[in-house]
Motif scaffolding. Sequence first.
Motif, mmCIF file in Angstrom:
data_model
loop_
_atom_site.group_PDB
_atom_site.id
_atom_site.type_symbol
_atom_site.label_atom_id
_atom_site.label_comp_id
_atom_site.label_asym_id
_atom_site.label_seq_id
_atom_site.Cartn_x
_atom_site.Cartn_y
_atom_site.Cartn_z
ATOM 1 N N THR A 1 0.826 -1.215 0.000
ATOM 2 C CA THR A 1 0.000 0.000 0.000
ATOM 3 C C THR A 1 0.858 1.261 0.000
ATOM 4 O O THR A 1 0.340 2.370 -0.110
ATOM 5 C CB THR A 1 -0.937 0.054 1.234
ATOM 6 O OG1 THR A 1 -0.140 0.177 2.416
ATOM 7 C CG2 THR A 1 -1.835 -1.159 1.327
ATOM 8 N N CYS B 1 2.706 2.562 -2.097
ATOM 9 C CA CYS B 1 2.755 3.322 -3.360
ATOM 10 C C CYS B 1 4.166 3.653 -3.831
ATOM 11 O O CYS B 1 4.372 4.690 -4.461
ATOM 12 C CB CYS B 1 2.008 4.671 -3.203
ATOM 13 S SG CYS B 1 0.240 4.563 -3.487
ATOM 14 N N GLY C 1 -0.842 4.852 2.105
ATOM 15 C CA GLY C 1 -0.384 5.276 0.787
ATOM 16 C C GLY C 1 1.033 5.816 0.780
ATOM 17 O O GLY C 1 1.896 5.356 1.532
ATOM 18 N N ALA C 2 1.258 6.833 -0.061
ATOM 19 C CA ALA C 2 2.609 7.345 -0.305
ATOM 20 C C ALA C 2 3.291 7.861 0.957
ATOM 21 O O ALA C 2 4.518 7.824 1.053
ATOM 22 C CB ALA C 2 2.560 8.444 -1.358
ATOM 23 N N CYS D 1 3.507 13.432 -3.721
ATOM 24 C CA CYS D 1 2.937 12.394 -4.572
ATOM 25 C C CYS D 1 1.455 12.702 -4.781
ATOM 26 O O CYS D 1 0.738 12.966 -3.827
ATOM 27 C CB CYS D 1 3.087 11.025 -3.916
ATOM 28 S SG CYS D 1 2.317 9.699 -4.869
ATOM 29 N N ALA E 1 -1.860 10.888 -6.105
ATOM 30 C CA ALA E 1 -2.346 9.543 -6.412
ATOM 31 C C ALA E 1 -3.823 9.620 -6.769
ATOM 32 O O ALA E 1 -4.544 10.468 -6.253
ATOM 33 C CB ALA E 1 -2.141 8.621 -5.218
ATOM 34 N N THR F 1 0.773 9.006 -9.668
ATOM 35 C CA THR F 1 0.597 7.559 -9.823
ATOM 36 C C THR F 1 -0.854 7.163 -9.586
ATOM 37 O O THR F 1 -1.614 7.902 -8.962
ATOM 38 C CB THR F 1 1.506 6.812 -8.804
ATOM 39 O OG1 THR F 1 1.381 5.409 -8.985
ATOM 40 C CG2 THR F 1 1.117 7.143 -7.367
ATOM 41 N N GLU F 2 -1.203 5.997 -10.098
ATOM 42 C CA GLU F 2 -2.517 5.454 -9.748
ATOM 43 C C GLU F 2 -2.356 4.733 -8.419
ATOM 44 O O GLU F 2 -1.369 4.050 -8.183
ATOM 45 C CB GLU F 2 -3.012 4.489 -10.828
ATOM 46 C CG GLU F 2 -4.458 4.082 -10.611
ATOM 47 C CD GLU F 2 -5.245 3.894 -11.910
ATOM 48 O OE1 GLU F 2 -6.408 4.323 -11.959
ATOM 49 O OE2 GLU F 2 -4.699 3.308 -12.856
ATOM 50 N N VAL F 3 -3.324 4.954 -7.514
ATOM 51 C CA VAL F 3 -3.243 4.334 -6.192
ATOM 52 C C VAL F 3 -3.362 2.816 -6.357
ATOM 53 O O VAL F 3 -3.994 2.339 -7.298
ATOM 54 C CB VAL F 3 -4.344 4.915 -5.269
ATOM 55 C CG1 VAL F 3 -5.705 4.344 -5.588
ATOM 56 C CG2 VAL F 3 -4.012 4.691 -3.816
ATOM 57 N N GLY F 4 -2.735 2.053 -5.459
ATOM 58 C CA GLY F 4 -2.775 0.598 -5.575
ATOM 59 C C GLY F 4 -4.179 0.031 -5.396
ATOM 60 O O GLY F 4 -5.105 0.718 -4.964
#
Length: 288
Positions: free
Chosen positions: A14, A16, A124-125, A232, A234, A265-268
């Motif tokens: 998670t 990222c 996340g990030a 970041c 996302a 980025t696209e989130v996971g």
Amino acid sequence: MHAMTRTVVVTDSTACLAPGVAEARGITVIPLQVVIGAHVYDEGTEGASPEAVAAALKAFTPVSTSRPNPAAVLEVYRELAEAGAEQIVSVHLSADMSGTYESCQLAARQAPVPVTTVDSRQVGAATGYAALAAQDVVDAGGDAEAAAAAARARSAASRSLFYVDTLEYLRRGGRIGAAAAVLGGALSVKPLLEIRDGRVASLEKVRTANRALARLEDLLVQAAGSTPVDICIAHLANPSRAEALTTRLTERLADNLEGREVHCTEVGAVLGAHVGPGMLAGVLAPRL
């Protein structure tokens, strides 16, 4: 001469971390699982993709997530020890949002080498940036304790702000926490949320998506102040708005970025399952 203690940083999927970054820095990533319909996948490029999750959510296919079990985590710790790790620093998403941290604590008790677990209190990030801070300390010759302290300090100083098209997915997944107050019949309102004390909390209510995104941008600029930062952006199934926000922040925070890129980025798949399509997040991590 005594060889330097080999400390390895571990995080979870998670966090990222950009493809290749974890590998290049020597960070080990433990995958969480995503259950789509009747199938269980590891989160990541080989398993559950954000696109698959977004499509399933839109089609009302049941999507849920699960933590790595303690046995799987222990297996990772054992493999690292066999490969020469003498200490492990394991940095993970908020224990209030997932059982991942608990799995790592349980595995740490049986690990063949000392494991220092870090609850980033983030998702996340921001968790990823905390893991990178730990790795920076390790690269500079610091021990596990110093690396864990750096991870905790960086995640505590980070801000994670996000916009969701609807609170429905957070509500379904039981992850809404203090933000539940926003639900009082106000589903038409576009909520801006943040991670506060390890949980999802309501930040502001705005009327339209455009207004929410402008506000998100201003809040991130405000949070940066005059500090050097990493940023970041996302999203889940919202690339054009994510790119627009990235461009604006690259301009407005040029001094803070000191030539570094705003990572977009696209989130996971795991976080995506809880926030739903349309989500846009900004994570700001001061460089301490």
